[in-house]
Design a protein around this motif. Structure first.
Motif, PDB file in Angstrom:
ATOM      1  N   GLU A   5     171.746 102.493 -68.776  1.00 38.08           N
ATOM      2  CA  GLU A   5     171.087 102.042 -70.000  1.00 38.08           C
ATOM      3  C   GLU A   5     169.579 102.239 -69.911  1.00 38.08           C
ATOM      4  O   GLU A   5     168.932 102.644 -70.887  1.00 38.08           O
ATOM      5  CB  GLU A   5     171.414 100.572 -70.266  1.00 38.08           C
ATOM      6  CG  GLU A   5     171.028 100.080 -71.642  1.00 38.08           C
ATOM      7  CD  GLU A   5     171.713 100.834 -72.769  1.00 38.08           C
ATOM      8  OE1 GLU A   5     171.062 101.051 -73.818  1.00 38.08           O
ATOM      9  OE2 GLU A   5     172.884 101.228 -72.600  1.00 38.08           O
ATOM     10  N   GLU A  28     161.142  98.619 -69.400  1.00 42.88           N
ATOM     11  CA  GLU A  28     160.312  99.083 -70.514  1.00 42.88           C
ATOM     12  C   GLU A  28     158.850  98.703 -70.315  1.00 42.88           C
ATOM     13  O   GLU A  28     157.947  99.470 -70.668  1.00 42.88           O
ATOM     14  CB  GLU A  28     160.862  98.538 -71.831  1.00 42.88           C
ATOM     15  CG  GLU A  28     162.187  99.179 -72.227  1.00 42.88           C
ATOM     16  CD  GLU A  28     162.762  98.636 -73.529  1.00 42.88           C
ATOM     17  OE1 GLU A  28     163.574  99.350 -74.143  1.00 42.88           O
ATOM     18  OE2 GLU A  28     162.418  97.487 -73.911  1.00 42.88           O
ATOM     19  N   LYS A  60     168.652 105.789 -70.509  1.00 41.67           N
ATOM     20  CA  LYS A  60     168.682 106.163 -71.923  1.00 41.67           C
ATOM     21  C   LYS A  60     167.388 105.783 -72.630  1.00 41.67           C
ATOM     22  O   LYS A  60     166.977 106.444 -73.584  1.00 41.67           O
ATOM     23  CB  LYS A  60     169.855 105.471 -72.632  1.00 41.67           C
ATOM     24  CG  LYS A  60     171.234 105.935 -72.197  1.00 41.67           C
ATOM     25  CD  LYS A  60     172.299 105.102 -72.905  1.00 41.67           C
ATOM     26  CE  LYS A  60     173.703 105.473 -72.435  1.00 41.67           C
ATOM     27  NZ  LYS A  60     174.733 104.601 -73.070  1.00 41.67           N
ATOM     28  N   ARG A  61     166.756 104.702 -72.187  1.00 37.37           N
ATOM     29  CA  ARG A  61     165.644 104.126 -72.940  1.00 37.37           C
ATOM     30  C   ARG A  61     164.262 104.546 -72.468  1.00 37.37           C
ATOM     31  O   ARG A  61     163.318 104.561 -73.256  1.00 37.37           O
ATOM     32  CB  ARG A  61     165.731 102.600 -72.905  1.00 37.37           C
ATOM     33  CG  ARG A  61     166.981 102.054 -73.570  1.00 37.37           C
ATOM     34  CD  ARG A  61     166.934 100.546 -73.552  1.00 37.37           C
ATOM     35  NE  ARG A  61     168.151  99.959 -74.113  1.00 37.37           N
ATOM     36  CZ  ARG A  61     168.171  98.960 -74.975  1.00 37.37           C
ATOM     37  NH1 ARG A  61     167.035  98.437 -75.391  1.00 37.37           N
ATOM     38  NH2 ARG A  61     169.309  98.467 -75.424  1.00 37.37           N
TER      39      ARG A  61
END
Length: 527
Positions: free
Chosen positions: A73, A46, A76-77
């Motif tokens: 994961e 991120e 997805k973010r």
């Protein structure tokens, strides 16, 4: 053919965009002991996305269930960057990578195979034709899943040029949109790597249909230099990691290639999308989650990257930062240049440090403080702000001492309450007070408080015998705290209680100076 020299003019005179491909979470995590948890990987991903990284290689999905889940994961973010999964030239690997990156808004499959004689013979045990067939089959398989496919020729820098050209041409024809030319073992020099990239771009017939990429390891300390040489030869993607994390000696460091491009725009007329003030934050995060400390003299993000101790350097920096800094610390997220005070620091640096701390001394007082600073620096590796404040406070206290002990009588023993009678000189007036306490030291300090009322808290009381024997001189240290101000006082005497009183009063004198910081300095200008 004769390849142009690496020192020749860049391929393009415009500020071409260079794609930053970060592989901290894949190649970086392969460093022994650098494994990260799922939560840590997400946190790093991120931050990379927010920092402007174009492609995040999130992991090697076939390697483990944990790696697969991490890539999925992250896919997805992540909102902006391309999320990439690595795969060998095997259908199982490629299908697993495709499944992992499926949730991504933009996904990429990165497939690779060794092409050098060493890798073909000893690792893969395949001949040239078998490797060639796998290149075509793996890229075709990946392209059936996604439009964005990257192909890598592992150990490309030790591969025969004619065979490498043939494989690159086949990969592009099969649908690869990015061609990566790794210096897998960090063997190449910048001149050789420049010539290799230029040769491929000029020789492979369909080279204009793909973006060429660099992936350089640092075994000879040339990863960043090789990556930049590749860009100058025509590559438009750099594969790198935060802090240069990676196998063996690591990869090209993201922060170094990015800041080299930003700082040397005159010879590297390219641009990236990296938000450079976030570089230090990214470095600290990766260092924390990987447990790999950043060396103090590491370029760009090391603790000493913007620190100066040499007196000559400090003098130059104070006059004009460009004398010894080629980039501004705030450009990489460092708050400011650090003047490290030590035995190499000069008068100019100390005077600036004193101003920073709120002191402005007269010439005589400054000379005394500078002499004592040098003496202290010879005994200590680094001199901290608190050390300098103590030196100045000592100097001011000696010249503007408001109180001192004249006489002390203490009544102690098992027969009754402990009592102290003290006489002090306070601004030229002798004052005597008496007080009791739970012990002789407590009674002495209570008596002093009667003369000099205060609210400071005693946070340290320490007695040290200077020499051996019952007649040894006692050295007492006292620390007082008041409203965030911390002062130390010292006193010495053959009588421990007298030494204690002197130390306590010394601390109170310094506290008085701290309360009026600035005013005593003005008084001292004339000294």
């Amino acid at each position: 053919m004769n390849a142009p020299s690496a020192a020749s003019t860049p391929v393009s005179g415009t500020r071409d965009r260079v794609v930053i491909f970060d592989t901290t979470l894949r190649d970086g995590e392969q460093s022994p002991g650098a494994s990260m948890t799922l939560e840590e990987k997400i946190q790093v991903a991120e931050l990379l996305d927010a920092m402007g990284v174009d492609v995040i290689e999130a992991g090697f999905p076939i390697a483990s269930i944990g790696d697969f889940e991490a890539v999925q994961e992250i896919a997805k973010r992540i909102e902006r960057a391309v999320v990439c999964g690595l795969a060998r030239a095997a259908f199982g690997d490629i299908d697993r990578a495709a499944e992992a990156i499926k949730p991504a808004q933009r996904g990429r499959i990165h497939t690779f195979i060794g092409t050098s004689p060493l890798h073909r013979e000893f690792q893969l045990q395949l001949d040239k034709e078998q490797v060639y067939e796998r290149v075509v089959a793996s890229v075709t398989r990946a392209r059936n899943h996604v439009e964005d496919v990257e192909w890598s020729a592992m150990d490309a820098t030790r591969t025969e040029h004619d065979f490498l050209c043939r494989c690159v041409e086949a990969a592009i024809k099969a649908g690869a949109t990015t061609i990566n030319i790794p210096d897998t073992v960090g063997y190449a020099t910048p001149e050789e790597y420049f010539a290799l990239i230029r040769m491929l771009i000029e020789t492979v017939p369909n080279a204009d249909k793909a973006v060429f990429s660099t992936h350089c390891h640092d075994d000879l300390g040339l990863a960043v230099a090789n990556s930049l040489a590749g860009v100058r030869a025509g590559a438009r993607q750099i594969e790198c990691t935060i802090n240069g994390l990676g196998e063996r000696a690591g990869n090209a460091a993201l922060e170094e290639v990015v800041m080299a491009i930003r700082t040397r725009a005159d010879v590297l007329p390219y641009e990236t999308g990296i938000v450079t003030p976030m570089l230090l934050q990214a470095s600290k995060l990766v260092s924390a989650v990987s447990s790999f400390a950043v060396q103090h003299n590491k370029a760009i993000v090391g603790k000493n990257a913007f620190a100066h101790e040499s007196g000559i350097h400090q003098d130059g920096i104070l006059k004009n930062a460009e004398t010894y800094e080629i980039m501004r610390p705030e450009h990489v997220g460092v708050k400011q240049t650090s003047l490290v005070m030590g035995k190499h620091s000069g008068r100019h640096a100390l005077r600036e440090k004193l101003k920073e701390l709120g002191y402005e001394l007269g010439e005589n007082a400054f000379s005394d403080v500078f002499r004592r600073f040098k003496d202290l620096a010879d005994r200590k590796k680094l001199v901290y702000d608190e050390d300098i404040e103590a030196l100045v406070d000592d100097e001011i206290s000696m010249q503007s001492e408001t109180a001192r002990v004249i006489a002390l009588t203490v009544i102690a023993g098992t027969g009754g309450p402990q009592k102290a009678i003290i006489t002090m000189d306070v601004e030229g007036v002798h004052v005597t007070k008496e007080a009791s306490g739970s012990g002789p030291v407590d009674a002495t300090f209570n008596a002093i408080r009667e003369i000099i009322p205060h609210t400071a808290r005693l946070s340290l009381y320490q007695v040290h015998a200077v020499t051996e024997g019952t007649d040894a001189q006692a050295e007492v240290s006292v620390r007082l705290e008041e409203d965030g101000k911390i002062v130390n006082g010292r006193g010495a005497d053959v009588d421990t209680l007298v030494a204690s009183a002197k130390a306590y009063v010394s601390a109170l004198n310094k506290l008085s100076v701290r309360r009026q910081k600035g005013r005593p300095a003005e008084v001292m200008k004339a000294s």
